[in-house]
Design a protein around this motif. Structure first.
Motif: not given
Length: 199
Positions: A28-39, A41-47, A54-62
């Motif tokens: 799942p790495n066609w498009v990714s989103y990486t930004v610094p987290a306020p707390s 580290g980083t928040v990533t979202d890979t599509i 999503t790294s924030s939930t640690g889960t993958c969805s359809p």
């Protein structure tokens, strides 16, 4: 005339291209989103073509999700185009696997099959490459124009580049087969016998 060594080289290249195609579909790495987290580290979202992680939930969805697809207007268009890319990539994989089988059959079939087999194999590799090029172009278009990716931080990721590399390898292998068939001299060509003296 295409020789066994040329077929073998093209086959190895095609197997590598097929592995890259499969990896790009599964990962799942066609498009990714990486930004610094306020707390920190980083928040990533890979599509990917079929799921989003999503790294924030640690889960993958359809992906694309049904809620997005059943919206009128741009939501439906996005889903149709994204799913078309998934179909093209799956189609390309089937063609690549069929071409690998074709390579094995032609290479075991002897000189006669090798003389004409390059046309079929070249056409199949070019078809697979075309499907991949179209699929990656669709994703690049959506990346540039869909509002979903307008948020700063999104980028085309490794699966997109794997697709581009796979398509390029398949196309170059097809071109290499064609050039070798047209340029190389016949394999183990026959030599004319001298006529017996006195005849």
């Amino acid at each position: 005339m295409t020789r066994t060594v040329v077929y073998s080289t093209a086959l190895v290249a095609l197997v590598a291209a097929t592995a890259m195609t499969l990896t790009s579909i599964v990962s799942p790495n066609w498009v990714s989103y990486t930004v610094p987290a306020p707390s920190g580290g980083t928040v990533t979202d890979t599509i990917g073509l079929h799921r989003r992680c999503t790294s924030s939930t640690g889960t993958c969805s359809p992906f694309p999700d049904e809620a997005h697809c059943y919206r009128s207007g741009e939501g439906r268009s996005f889903c149709s185009m994204w799913r078309t890319t998934g179909f093209l990539m799956n189609f390309s994989t089937v063609v690549e696997i069929a071409t690998i089988v074709g390579f094995l059959i032609i290479m075991r079939g002897g000189k006669v099959r090798r003389q004409g087999g390059w046309k079929v194999l070249g056409a199949m590799m070019a078809t697979a490459a075309a499907a991949e090029f179209i699929g990656m172009t669709v994703v690049a278009y959506l990346f540039d124009h869909d509002e979903m990716f307008l948020v700063p931080g999104y980028r085309l990721d490794s699966s997109w580049y794997l697709c581009a590399t796979s398509a390029s390898v398949a196309l170059l292998s097809a071109i290499g087969l064609a050039i070798s068939a047209l340029v190389l001299p016949p394999e183990d060509g026959y030599q004319l016998l001298n006529e017996p003296s006195g005849v």
